[in-house]
Design an enzyme around this catalytic site. Sequence first.
Site, PDB file in Angstrom:
ATOM      1  N   ARG A   1      26.422  77.501 -19.448  1.00  0.00           N
ATOM      2  CA  ARG A   1      25.408  76.501 -19.095  1.00  0.00           C
ATOM      3  C   ARG A   1      24.040  77.024 -19.528  1.00  0.00           C
ATOM      4  O   ARG A   1      23.756  78.226 -19.405  1.00  0.00           O
ATOM      5  CB  ARG A   1      25.433  76.296 -17.574  1.00  0.00           C
ATOM      6  CG  ARG A   1      24.526  75.193 -17.051  1.00  0.00           C
ATOM      7  CD  ARG A   1      25.011  73.833 -17.450  1.00  0.00           C
ATOM      8  NE  ARG A   1      24.413  72.771 -16.671  1.00  0.00           N
ATOM      9  CZ  ARG A   1      24.489  71.483 -17.003  1.00  0.00           C
ATOM     10  NH1 ARG A   1      25.132  71.099 -18.099  1.00  0.00           N
ATOM     11  NH2 ARG A   1      23.943  70.565 -16.247  1.00  0.00           N
TER      12      ARG A   1
ATOM     13  N   THR B   1      27.456  64.029 -24.499  1.00  0.00           N
ATOM     14  CA  THR B   1      28.527  64.989 -24.244  1.00  0.00           C
ATOM     15  C   THR B   1      29.867  64.653 -24.911  1.00  0.00           C
ATOM     16  O   THR B   1      30.101  63.535 -25.338  1.00  0.00           O
ATOM     17  CB  THR B   1      28.722  65.146 -22.705  1.00  0.00           C
ATOM     18  OG1 THR B   1      27.465  65.409 -22.121  1.00  0.00           O
ATOM     19  CG2 THR B   1      29.683  66.209 -22.313  1.00  0.00           C
TER      20      THR B   1
ATOM     21  N   GLU C   1      23.302  67.216 -23.275  1.00  0.00           N
ATOM     22  CA  GLU C   1      22.831  66.341 -22.202  1.00  0.00           C
ATOM     23  C   GLU C   1      22.649  64.913 -22.697  1.00  0.00           C
ATOM     24  O   GLU C   1      23.611  64.248 -22.964  1.00  0.00           O
ATOM     25  CB  GLU C   1      21.554  66.875 -21.528  1.00  0.00           C
ATOM     26  CG  GLU C   1      21.480  66.583 -20.035  1.00  0.00           C
ATOM     27  CD  GLU C   1      21.558  65.122 -19.646  1.00  0.00           C
ATOM     28  OE1 GLU C   1      22.605  64.732 -19.100  1.00  0.00           O
ATOM     29  OE2 GLU C   1      20.595  64.382 -19.846  1.00  0.00           O
TER      30      GLU C   1
ATOM     31  N   GLU D   1      18.889  69.826 -21.303  1.00  0.00           N
ATOM     32  CA  GLU D   1      19.706  70.057 -20.100  1.00  0.00           C
ATOM     33  C   GLU D   1      18.888  70.243 -18.831  1.00  0.00           C
ATOM     34  O   GLU D   1      19.361  69.967 -17.727  1.00  0.00           O
ATOM     35  CB  GLU D   1      20.607  71.287 -20.313  1.00  0.00           C
ATOM     36  CG  GLU D   1      21.980  71.156 -19.714  1.00  0.00           C
ATOM     37  CD  GLU D   1      22.823  70.107 -20.427  1.00  0.00           C
ATOM     38  OE1 GLU D   1      23.313  69.203 -19.744  1.00  0.00           O
ATOM     39  OE2 GLU D   1      22.973  70.179 -21.663  1.00  0.00           O
TER      40      GLU D   1
ATOM     41  N   ASP E   1      18.757  67.851 -15.936  1.00  0.00           N
ATOM     42  CA  ASP E   1      19.821  67.763 -14.930  1.00  0.00           C
ATOM     43  C   ASP E   1      19.375  68.378 -13.598  1.00  0.00           C
ATOM     44  O   ASP E   1      20.073  68.256 -12.593  1.00  0.00           O
ATOM     45  CB  ASP E   1      21.105  68.460 -15.404  1.00  0.00           C
ATOM     46  CG  ASP E   1      21.976  67.537 -16.257  1.00  0.00           C
ATOM     47  OD1 ASP E   1      21.619  66.362 -16.414  1.00  0.00           O
ATOM     48  OD2 ASP E   1      23.011  68.002 -16.774  1.00  0.00           O
TER      49      ASP E   1
ATOM     50  N   SER F   1      25.617  70.521 -12.971  1.00  0.00           N
ATOM     51  CA  SER F   1      26.306  69.677 -13.943  1.00  0.00           C
ATOM     52  C   SER F   1      27.366  68.829 -13.242  1.00  0.00           C
ATOM     53  O   SER F   1      27.758  69.120 -12.112  1.00  0.00           O
ATOM     54  CB  SER F   1      26.991  70.571 -14.983  1.00  0.00           C
ATOM     55  OG  SER F   1      27.823  69.812 -15.824  1.00  0.00           O
ATOM     56  N   SER F   2      27.799  67.781 -13.948  1.00  0.00           N
ATOM     57  CA  SER F   2      28.952  66.994 -13.493  1.00  0.00           C
ATOM     58  C   SER F   2      30.166  67.251 -14.374  1.00  0.00           C
ATOM     59  O   SER F   2      31.217  66.640 -14.168  1.00  0.00           O
ATOM     60  CB  SER F   2      28.631  65.506 -13.572  1.00  0.00           C
ATOM     61  OG  SER F   2      27.558  65.220 -12.745  1.00  0.00           O
TER      62      SER F   2
ATOM     63  N   GLY G   1      27.982  61.563 -17.954  1.00  0.00           N
ATOM     64  CA  GLY G   1      27.017  61.790 -16.883  1.00  0.00           C
ATOM     65  C   GLY G   1      27.757  62.056 -15.585  1.00  0.00           C
ATOM     66  O   GLY G   1      28.853  62.613 -15.585  1.00  0.00           O
TER      67      GLY G   1
HETATM   68  N1  GLU Z   1      24.436  66.883 -18.810  1.00  0.00           N
HETATM   69  C1  GLU Z   1      25.470  66.292 -18.023  1.00  0.00           C
HETATM   70  C2  GLU Z   1      26.116  67.326 -17.139  1.00  0.00           C
HETATM   71  O1  GLU Z   1      26.131  68.469 -17.451  1.00  0.00           O
HETATM   72  C3  GLU Z   1      26.523  65.694 -18.864  1.00  0.00           C
HETATM   73  C4  GLU Z   1      26.041  64.502 -19.533  1.00  0.00           C
HETATM   74  C5  GLU Z   1      27.153  63.641 -20.017  1.00  0.00           C
HETATM   75  O2  GLU Z   1      28.252  63.745 -19.641  1.00  0.00           O
HETATM   76  O3  GLU Z   1      26.949  62.806 -20.822  1.00  0.00           O
HETATM   77  O4  GLU Z   1      26.642  66.955 -16.137  1.00  0.00           O
END
Ligand code: GLU
Length: 612
Positions: free
Chosen positions: A144, A432, A452, A469, A472, A496-497, A518
């Site tokens: 990350r 992503t 991101e 990033e 986030d 993050s997700s 996201g």
């Molecule tokens: N930056 C987001 C994350 O790390 C991911 C963005 C995405 O999935 O498009 O959770």
Amino acid sequence: MRTHMFSKRLFSFASSAPSPRSKGRCGTNSSLAVAAAITVLCAGLPAMAQQATDDVAPEASIDIPGLNSGKTATGQEWMVSVANPLAARAAADILHKGGSAADAAIAAQAMLGLVEPQSSGLGGGAFVVYYDATSGKLTTLDGRETAPMAATPRLFQTEAGEPLGFFDAVVGGRSVGTPATPALLAQMHKRWGKSNWADLLQPAIETAVEGFNVSPRLAGLVARDAERLSVHPSSKAYFLPQGKPVEAGSLLKNPAYASTLKILQAGTEGFYKGPLARRIIDAVQNNNGNPGVLALGDLAAYEVKERPPVCAKFIDYDVCGMGPPSSGALTVGQILSLSQAAGLALHPPNHANAWRIIGDASRLAFADRGRYMADSDYVPMPTRGLLKPGYINERAKLLKRDTALESVSAGTPTWDHAGLWADDESIELPSTSHLSIVDEQGNAVSMTTTIENAFGSRLMVDGFLLNNELTDFSFKSHADGVPIANRVEPGKRPRSSMSPTIVMKDGKPVLVVGSPGGSRIIGYVAKTIIAHLAWNMDIQQAIALPHAVNRFGTYDLEAGTEAEKLVPAFNRMGYETNIRDLNSGIHAISIGPNGLMTGGADPRREGVVIAK
Ligand code: GLU
């Protein structure tokens, strides 16, 4: 409104037959030496029309007529499921030559940075879940991005302390965290590589020099982002040559990217130190009115971290993934465990009541996510407490009803340390890419990789885009005087997700899965696992199953699909509904007891499965 080709199916997918496969271009390239021996599943492609701008989902909404949910691909020896055909081929070539799953992932990532530059690349970060077939060990690697040491909790606030507008924060140097992907790839190679490192980057170097055909998705996204991409001269020159967006099918060369990969062929030192590092910092600190504070010291100090995998029980599986700083495995795990404890199995698959349980389990999980989850190196987290059976069973009691929960708030899991945090206020917009790979030895990689937002910070250096990033993080640092766990702090990793997942049964992997999207990633991954493992859908059907995602109360239903039919039942239950594009990019491999693999690629993007 977009109509998927699967929109005419009954919402109950369990009985629907797969659609005939289209003759997409992805299946016709003969450059792959093993073309005759492999199965290629083409998930989508040809001509596209751009869809209306939807600022809530910057990498969504590219309408591709002829989109095809495809057939399920099968393989006995190895398999790759990747978001772009050229990247999938780069990975498949490596596997065919006897390379490991980690080698193939490195080759795929090098190519994705070229052909899918809006989604991931050298300027971004990623998480990897890796299964080592020899030791039987599951490892998670945290690649990350980090906040600069000079960052403060006010990074995304105005002088008056108000949160900045999202794109005011994103475009420019302010949002750029320390790029992590090169260090992560090198770490993967050091631990699990079998092939020569430099050879893994070579196909992307050659393609960058010779040029590649711009995909419909990339062209569509460039056109809709033209204004923001024009802010920085090098992005403008690359994506909008002569002031016009690159067109689908046109040949695009990126010699600067080839030169960067050549630097990396000699090792990552040349990326994190020296002239290239100085050019990255120069772009961040000296640009059009939105400079950042990333410095050479941040690059030189970057470290990939191994973290303990986070696993949750679901039926008789262990669903394992990336723990903090990702909220992915904990939140996916909570959704699955809560749904099971609330009696998901008592309801017919895929019916409104089953979705009520999943949707409200998700709301409960997101309430905990917003309160407690962040970089656990900086904030104490109740990581174990959030998945403890006693806590899950208590929370699941809230779901034993017939109607939507009127309100949802975070629970009180047991803590290893005391902590008090305010609810989070971060914004996550999707870009992503996710790739799933299994090699001949049975090693498996589940990797979600990102810059991101689509095109990240829009700053391009030496042929690659720098991430955004840091957005986030929560833009607000406190709420009513209580600190927010995911606030900006120097050196911290933004929450993050991303949910790269390997599902295990009796110590062996049975499903490798993940998605972009996201914070909806969490719902996409949970849905695919439920559809495949609880509702017994074939993996491709599970991926294509229309999305119904609830994070904060409103039920998002995938436009143009049978999910729209849930509206009356949901309204009766008390949900507000929102019909919209839900642009996942799920790439998954299911592994049967006899080792037979079935793979799926998301019909909503351009990915393919290649297998032998
Ligand atoms: N930056 C987001 C994350 O790390 C991911 C963005 C995405 O999935 O498009 O959770």
